[in-house]
Design an enzyme around this catalytic site. Structure first.
Site, mmCIF file in Angstrom:
data_model
loop_
_atom_site.group_PDB
_atom_site.id
_atom_site.type_symbol
_atom_site.label_atom_id
_atom_site.label_comp_id
_atom_site.label_asym_id
_atom_site.label_seq_id
_atom_site.Cartn_x
_atom_site.Cartn_y
_atom_site.Cartn_z
ATOM 1 N N ASP A 238 0.000 40.473 -7.920
ATOM 2 C CA ASP A 238 1.261 40.390 -8.670
ATOM 3 C C ASP A 238 1.085 39.502 -9.901
ATOM 4 O O ASP A 238 1.604 39.798 -10.983
ATOM 5 C CB ASP A 238 2.385 39.847 -7.759
ATOM 6 C CG ASP A 238 2.682 40.802 -6.595
ATOM 7 O OD1 ASP A 238 2.531 42.023 -6.784
ATOM 8 O OD2 ASP A 238 3.051 40.339 -5.507
ATOM 9 N N VAL B 269 -8.297 51.462 -1.744
ATOM 10 C CA VAL B 269 -8.498 50.009 -1.913
ATOM 11 C C VAL B 269 -9.802 49.582 -1.237
ATOM 12 O O VAL B 269 -10.612 48.855 -1.825
ATOM 13 C CB VAL B 269 -7.313 49.196 -1.319
ATOM 14 C CG1 VAL B 269 -7.571 47.700 -1.492
ATOM 15 C CG2 VAL B 269 -5.990 49.579 -1.970
ATOM 16 N N GLY B 270 -10.013 50.042 -0.008
ATOM 17 C CA GLY B 270 -11.175 49.602 0.769
ATOM 18 C C GLY B 270 -12.494 49.969 0.100
ATOM 19 O O GLY B 270 -13.386 49.125 -0.049
ATOM 20 N N ALA C 134 -11.566 52.975 4.562
ATOM 21 C CA ALA C 134 -12.472 53.402 3.484
ATOM 22 C C ALA C 134 -11.713 54.247 2.460
ATOM 23 O O ALA C 134 -12.277 55.146 1.845
ATOM 24 C CB ALA C 134 -13.645 54.178 4.070
ATOM 25 N N GLY C 135 -10.431 53.951 2.304
ATOM 26 C CA GLY C 135 -9.617 54.678 1.329
ATOM 27 C C GLY C 135 -9.777 54.069 -0.056
ATOM 28 O O GLY C 135 -10.818 53.479 -0.379
ATOM 29 N N HIS D 249 5.575 40.045 -0.876
ATOM 30 C CA HIS D 249 5.080 41.109 -1.747
ATOM 31 C C HIS D 249 6.086 42.251 -1.699
ATOM 32 O O HIS D 249 6.002 43.128 -0.871
ATOM 33 C CB HIS D 249 3.713 41.571 -1.236
ATOM 34 C CG HIS D 249 3.055 42.585 -2.107
ATOM 35 N ND1 HIS D 249 2.934 42.439 -3.473
ATOM 36 C CD2 HIS D 249 2.455 43.761 -1.802
ATOM 37 C CE1 HIS D 249 2.287 43.485 -3.959
ATOM 38 N NE2 HIS D 249 1.995 44.311 -2.975
ATOM 39 N N ARG E 162 -0.856 41.325 -12.605
ATOM 40 C CA ARG E 162 0.021 42.234 -13.368
ATOM 41 C C ARG E 162 0.840 41.441 -14.386
ATOM 42 O O ARG E 162 0.909 41.807 -15.565
ATOM 43 C CB ARG E 162 0.963 42.962 -12.392
ATOM 44 C CG ARG E 162 0.231 44.013 -11.590
ATOM 45 C CD ARG E 162 1.142 44.765 -10.648
ATOM 46 N NE ARG E 162 0.401 45.856 -10.019
ATOM 47 C CZ ARG E 162 0.584 46.282 -8.777
ATOM 48 N NH1 ARG E 162 1.497 45.720 -8.013
ATOM 49 N NH2 ARG E 162 -0.134 47.275 -8.289
ATOM 50 N N ARG F 299 7.845 49.425 0.499
ATOM 51 C CA ARG F 299 6.755 48.937 1.355
ATOM 52 C C ARG F 299 7.245 48.814 2.798
ATOM 53 O O ARG F 299 6.501 49.029 3.743
ATOM 54 C CB ARG F 299 6.259 47.577 0.844
ATOM 55 C CG ARG F 299 5.562 47.674 -0.519
ATOM 56 C CD ARG F 299 5.097 46.312 -1.010
ATOM 57 N NE ARG F 299 4.414 46.398 -2.306
ATOM 58 C CZ ARG F 299 5.021 46.248 -3.477
ATOM 59 N NH1 ARG F 299 6.320 46.022 -3.539
ATOM 60 N NH2 ARG F 299 4.330 46.326 -4.603
HETATM 61 N N1 LIG Z 1 -1.235 43.944 -0.648
HETATM 62 C C1 LIG Z 1 -1.238 44.642 -1.757
HETATM 63 O O1 LIG Z 1 -1.004 44.112 -2.837
HETATM 64 C C2 LIG Z 1 -1.567 46.105 -1.699
HETATM 65 C C3 LIG Z 1 -1.957 46.796 -2.867
HETATM 66 C C4 LIG Z 1 -2.318 48.143 -2.755
HETATM 67 C C5 LIG Z 1 -2.269 48.779 -1.531
HETATM 68 N N2 LIG Z 1 -1.838 48.093 -0.433
HETATM 69 C C6 LIG Z 1 -1.787 48.703 0.893
HETATM 70 O O2 LIG Z 1 -3.136 48.872 1.359
HETATM 71 C C7 LIG Z 1 -3.174 49.959 2.270
HETATM 72 C C8 LIG Z 1 -4.319 50.893 1.864
HETATM 73 O O3 LIG Z 1 -4.040 51.494 0.617
HETATM 74 P P1 LIG Z 1 -5.014 52.622 0.047
HETATM 75 O O4 LIG Z 1 -4.514 52.978 -1.303
HETATM 76 O O5 LIG Z 1 -6.438 52.209 0.219
HETATM 77 O O6 LIG Z 1 -4.686 53.809 1.059
HETATM 78 P P2 LIG Z 1 -5.639 55.044 1.429
HETATM 79 O O7 LIG Z 1 -4.773 56.048 2.091
HETATM 80 O O8 LIG Z 1 -6.445 55.458 0.255
HETATM 81 O O9 LIG Z 1 -6.642 54.427 2.511
HETATM 82 C C9 LIG Z 1 -6.231 53.988 3.777
HETATM 83 C C10 LIG Z 1 -7.381 54.244 4.733
HETATM 84 O O10 LIG Z 1 -7.034 53.700 6.013
HETATM 85 C C11 LIG Z 1 -7.615 54.556 6.982
HETATM 86 N N3 LIG Z 1 -6.992 54.356 8.283
HETATM 87 C C12 LIG Z 1 -5.783 54.766 8.714
HETATM 88 N N4 LIG Z 1 -5.615 54.399 10.004
HETATM 89 C C13 LIG Z 1 -6.724 53.737 10.380
HETATM 90 C C14 LIG Z 1 -7.141 53.123 11.579
HETATM 91 N N5 LIG Z 1 -6.363 53.098 12.671
HETATM 92 N N6 LIG Z 1 -8.359 52.548 11.614
HETATM 93 C C15 LIG Z 1 -9.166 52.561 10.537
HETATM 94 N N7 LIG Z 1 -8.830 53.127 9.372
HETATM 95 C C16 LIG Z 1 -7.620 53.712 9.294
HETATM 96 C C17 LIG Z 1 -7.366 55.947 6.416
HETATM 97 O O11 LIG Z 1 -8.180 56.923 7.029
HETATM 98 C C18 LIG Z 1 -7.670 55.740 4.946
HETATM 99 O O12 LIG Z 1 -9.032 56.021 4.635
HETATM 100 C C19 LIG Z 1 -1.782 50.592 2.245
HETATM 101 O O13 LIG Z 1 -1.015 50.098 3.327
HETATM 102 C C20 LIG Z 1 -1.199 50.097 0.932
HETATM 103 O O14 LIG Z 1 0.211 50.069 0.944
HETATM 104 C C21 LIG Z 1 -1.497 46.783 -0.509
#
Ligand SMILES: NC(=O)c1ccc[n+]([C@@H]2O[C@H](COP(=O)([O-])OP(=O)(O)OC[C@H]3O[C@@H](n4cnc5c(N)ncnc54)[C@H](O)[C@@H]3O)[C@@H](O)[C@H]2O)c1
Length: 310
Positions: A147, A11-12, A8-9, A174, A150, A87
């Site tokens: 990507d 991206v989520g 729920a961070g 990526h 962008r 990454r």
């Molecule tokens: N694929 C892509 O293009 C892309 C783009 C952006 C971000 N990302 C990746 O997405 C991920 C999330 O990014 P974000 O900015 O939302 O980060 P964020 O820190 O805002 O959110 C991550 C969330 O994951 C939760 N979390 C951690 N461990 C957990 C677990 N075991 N079970 C459940 N929840 C858990 C955290 O509490 C946090 O709320 C990162 O790994 C980031 O690198 C990937």
């Protein structure tokens, strides 16, 4: 449709809200390891329904039983990059998180489609596939859409044209080894090479490759999330509405482009069944070599996780 978002961070939470606003699901469940965060964010989003005009139920939870019988699960849990990190620096830590999260998801949903976001993306998609045991076409990684978005946005900015008219593909892993494919890049059908000098195109290609770190360096405390969430939701929309969009996604290549059994970004047809077809487009010798090198990096990182996944 029931869609669960794990993590729920940034991206989520952004993705969960977009899913609700686009009414792609009857129910959205937001799950995180931190108590209170998914509950608070989900309630706040739900209360926006009367003004944002949606009726989707949004529930926050720390309990995976609330994700039961999900059709699609978007996995964003894990650490994000900070300045100075690649990454790959997230590999071991996020692999353990994805292993745990995927096993929990599979306890309650029989045959979901998993859309992976956590980094390093291609390797985490592999981890989720190994742990879930789902058919390969149901475990898909989001990177190419972002990507490419962008790349498209930088071209639109340079040419002062609508982003909508830019067609492009960014393939491969990526990371720094991603492959923006200039040959298939056009503006309303006009090849990009007729609209821009090669030096400008190359500069945009470089900016695209560094698009993630450009945002990390601005934010300092985390990485990009608006465009990543929008990209993941574009994939979800193609699946939910069975639109069969051709989008660059991370999928398990089966000999296409001379790459076998490695998760790598390629153009795929996305529909109700997940990846319904991998499009093996013609690439120049250099692009093919770059794609194969990119896949080799992903494969090497996957092998580094053999012990964790044994
Ligand atoms: N694929 C892509 O293009 C892309 C783009 C952006 C971000 N990302 C990746 O997405 C991920 C999330 O990014 P974000 O900015 O939302 O980060 P964020 O820190 O805002 O959110 C991550 C969330 O994951 C939760 N979390 C951690 N461990 C957990 C677990 N075991 N079970 C459940 N929840 C858990 C955290 O509490 C946090 O709320 C990162 O790994 C980031 O690198 C990937």
């Amino acid at each position: 449709m029931k869609i669960t978002v794990i993590g729920a961070g940034n991206v989520g939470a952004t993705a969960a809200l977009r899913i609700a606003e686009k009414q792609l699901a009857r129910e959205v469940v937001l799950i995180d390891i931190v108590e209170g965060i998914p509950q608070g964010k989900a309630l706040d989003m739900y209360e926006s329904g009367p003004v944002a005009l949606f009726d989707t139920k949004i529930k926050g939870s720390n309990d995976y039983s609330d994700s039961a019988d999900s059709d699609i699960v978007l996995i964003t849990a894990g650490l994000a990059r900070k300045p100075g990190m690649s990454r790959e620096d997230l590999l071991q830590k996020n692999a353990s998180i994805i292993k745990e999260v995927t096993s929990q998801v599979m306890k309650y949903s029989k045959n979901p489609i998993l859309i992976m976001v956590s980094n390093p993306l291609d390797v985490m998609t592999y981890v989720a596939r190994q742990i879930s045991g789902l058919p390969e076409e149901r475990v898909i990684g989001m990177a190419g859409v972002l990507d490419t978005a962008r790349f498209r946005s930088f071209i639109a900015e340079e040419l002062h044209v609508s982003m909508q008219d830019i067609n492009a593909f960014v393939l491969g892993g990526h990371g720094d080894s991603m492959v923006p494919v200039v040959k298939y890049t056009n503006v309303a059908g006009i090849p990009i090479t007729e609209l821009m000098p090669m030096e400008k195109i190359n500069a945009i290609v470089e900016r695209t490759k560094n698009g993630g770190i450009e945002i990390v360096n601005h934010l300092k405390t985390g990485s990009a999330f608006y465009a990543p969430a929008a990209s993941a939701v574009e994939m979800i929309e193609s699946i939910v509405r069975d639109r069969k969009r051709i989008l660059p996604c991370t999928t398990c290549l089966k000999g296409q482009f001379g790459i076998k059994d490695v998760y790598c970004g390629a153009p795929v047809k996305l529909g109700r069944g997940g990846v319904e077809q991998i499009m093996e487009i013609n690439l120049s010798e250099d692009e093919l070599k770059a794609l194969q090198q990119s896949a080799a990096i992903v494969e090497k990182n996957c092998r580094n996780l053999d012990t964790l996944l044994a």
